[in-house]
Design a protein around this motif. Structure first.
Motif, mmCIF file in Angstrom:
data_model
loop_
_atom_site.group_PDB
_atom_site.id
_atom_site.type_symbol
_atom_site.label_atom_id
_atom_site.label_comp_id
_atom_site.label_asym_id
_atom_site.label_seq_id
_atom_site.Cartn_x
_atom_site.Cartn_y
_atom_site.Cartn_z
ATOM 1 N N LEU A 41 37.095 21.199 26.899
ATOM 2 C CA LEU A 41 37.745 20.159 26.088
ATOM 3 C C LEU A 41 38.650 19.300 26.958
ATOM 4 O O LEU A 41 38.730 18.076 26.785
ATOM 5 C CB LEU A 41 38.542 20.787 24.941
ATOM 6 N N GLU A 85 31.615 20.774 22.198
ATOM 7 C CA GLU A 85 32.048 20.964 20.812
ATOM 8 C C GLU A 85 31.157 20.244 19.810
ATOM 9 O O GLU A 85 31.236 20.483 18.601
ATOM 10 C CB GLU A 85 33.503 20.507 20.629
ATOM 11 N N LEU A 97 40.034 17.354 18.795
ATOM 12 C CA LEU A 97 39.974 18.505 19.700
ATOM 13 C C LEU A 97 41.281 19.280 19.694
ATOM 14 O O LEU A 97 41.291 20.505 19.834
ATOM 15 C CB LEU A 97 39.642 18.042 21.121
#
Length: 457
Positions: free
Chosen positions: A288, A27, A102
């Protein structure tokens, strides 16, 4: 050693994949792509001036001081309990902030898969599920989750290769979204770009987490430096490759800091939905989980270790009676992240991912800042201690090796957390990070005061 314990041990490939899972953060590729074409200069420059010295220093410290305290132990040995307590607090508090950043990304990606925007209540429920799954998994030893770490590392590399591969195909067939000229490849010094350079430093940090897995390795003194060196080379390559894919697909000004990787695949394939995009989005979401699980194992152990030494609140020292895992730190992660995501709809800044992620970056970088002078200090006061892996060179060379990455962290913190102009846009983006950082630092100092850290030294 029992047959069960032997089977549970990390192999070298597990250690390398764990390094990739911990350090390579999928990310974070999009915020770096927001720098523009000059990102390639910054990648190469920071690989030489930051990644290399940091990797060498963490290899020496991690193999010399082989304990679950990690950076807390190194800093405390060098500068005393107060600095150790500060480092452990900064290191811990960054994690629930990162988890929250996240978590708020999750509903956006799920909405992209479903083809509709989710409501506030639905989003919060998804965010809370994400947070507490991480908390529950972190109740178990790292070896029980090794398949998650290995799987997440493989998925991250696969995603980076897919984005980079489509980027090359798109550049050949349709041209590039950002023109590649000599001037565009030179370093950019505008404030917006420089604030994102801290993300590259973040992308290079985390090697010392593998040191907290030492008890799960067959030969940590050999596996730790090997995994750091091999993992570092692989990570640098896949970061640049994936950043190229995003840069080819999306004009710099339009890069989303949260969903940039998936956005780039949509543009490169010409499809906003469909089986392929959905599969890539699901894989991205799985990474994630891998990020949080791998980091929680290191962060929680450091917090527990600091608490057992009286340098963090006692709640962080609570462990499972069944397996000794730091359940107190894990639950505190969940509580803080839960409070953040519940309050997030009330915040004025709509780029919640970047707001929480940037605050996490500040605290994270602050935790690492004392490592480099601690390396020099420990060379002086612990010169007789055996160093299985020792960085060679003269005293002058070692000072340069430590001070350059330290200076880079200070510069990154300035551009990330201090408003350098007073227009409404800059203040709106930076001031919340400044205030949040000050609040976190003050809370840490209050904890030190209450715990009376350092008085026993």
């Amino acid at each position: 050693m029992s047959e069960f314990d032997e089977k549970k041990k990390f192999r070298l490939i597990d250690a390398i994949l764990a390094v990739i899972c911990v350090v390579f953060v999928a990310e974070a590729a999009a915020p770096v792509a927001a720098i523009g074409n000059s990102q390639y200069f910054w990648w190469i420059f920071l690989m030489i001036t930051f990644l290399l010295p940091y990797g060498l220093i963490s290899s020496e410290l991690g193999t010399t001081y082989n304990s679950e305290g990690g950076l807390y132990d190194w800093i405390k040995k060098a500068f005393g309990a107060k600095w150790g307590a500060r480092a452990s607090w900064y290191y811990w508090i960054n994690f629930p902030l990162w988890m929250a950043s996240l978590a708020v990304m999750f509903p956006e990606i799920i909405g992209m898969i479903l083809g509709q925007q989710l409501g506030v209540v639905q989003s919060i429920v998804i965010e809370l599920i994400f947070i507490w799954i991480i908390v529950l998994i972190s109740f178990f030893p790292v070896c029980d989750s090794v398949w998650i770490l290995d799987g997440a590392a493989i998925i991250k590399v696969f995603l980076a290769l897919v984005v980079g591969g489509f980027g090359i195909y798109g550049a050949i067939t349709n041209g590039v979204a950002n023109e590649y000229t000599l001037s565009s490849l030179l370093p950019s010094f505008d404030l917006n770009s420089l604030s994102f350079i801290s993300v590259i430093l973040f992308n290079f940090l985390g090697f010392e987490v593998i040191c907290t897995f030492a008890d799960s390795m067959n030969n940590p003194k050999k596996q730790i430096p090997q995994s750091i060196i091999v993992g570092g080379i692989v990570i640098a390559a896949i970061y640049i490759f994936s950043a190229f894919g995003i840069g080819v697909a999306i004009p710099t000004a339009e890069v989303s800091t949260s969903s940039g990787m998936i956005d780039s695949l949509q543009l490169l394939t010409g499809k906003t939905t469909g089986i392929f995009i959905s599969i890539m989005a699901i894989l991205f979401l799985l990474t994630l989980f891998g990020n949080m699980i791998s980091w929680s194992l290191g962060v929680n152990n450091v917090a527990k270790y600091a608490a057992s030494n009286g340098d963090m609140p006692a709640v962080f020292g609570r462990t499972s009676k069944k397996n000794g895992m730091p359940t107190g730190a894990a639950i505190m992660n969940g509580i803080v992240a839960t409070l953040i995501v519940i309050l997030s709809p009330m915040l004025p800044n709509q780029d919640l991912f970047w707001s929480f992620f940037a605050l996490n970056l500040v605290m994270f970088l602050l935790a690492y800042l004392p490592i480099f002078p601690a390396f020099l200090k420990l060379r002086e006061i612990d010169s007789e201690v055996e160093r299985p892996f020792k960085v060679g060179g003269s005293k002058t060379f070692l000072k340069v090796l430590a001070m350059v990455p330290m200076a880079l962290i200070i510069i990154a913190l300035i551009f990330l957390a201090i408003p350098l102009s007073f227009d409404a846009e800059t203040l709106g983006a930076t001031l919340p990070i400044t205030i949040g950082s000050i609040v976190c630092i003050i809370i840490g100092e209050i904890i030190i005061k209450i715990k009376k850290v350092g008085q026993k030294n």
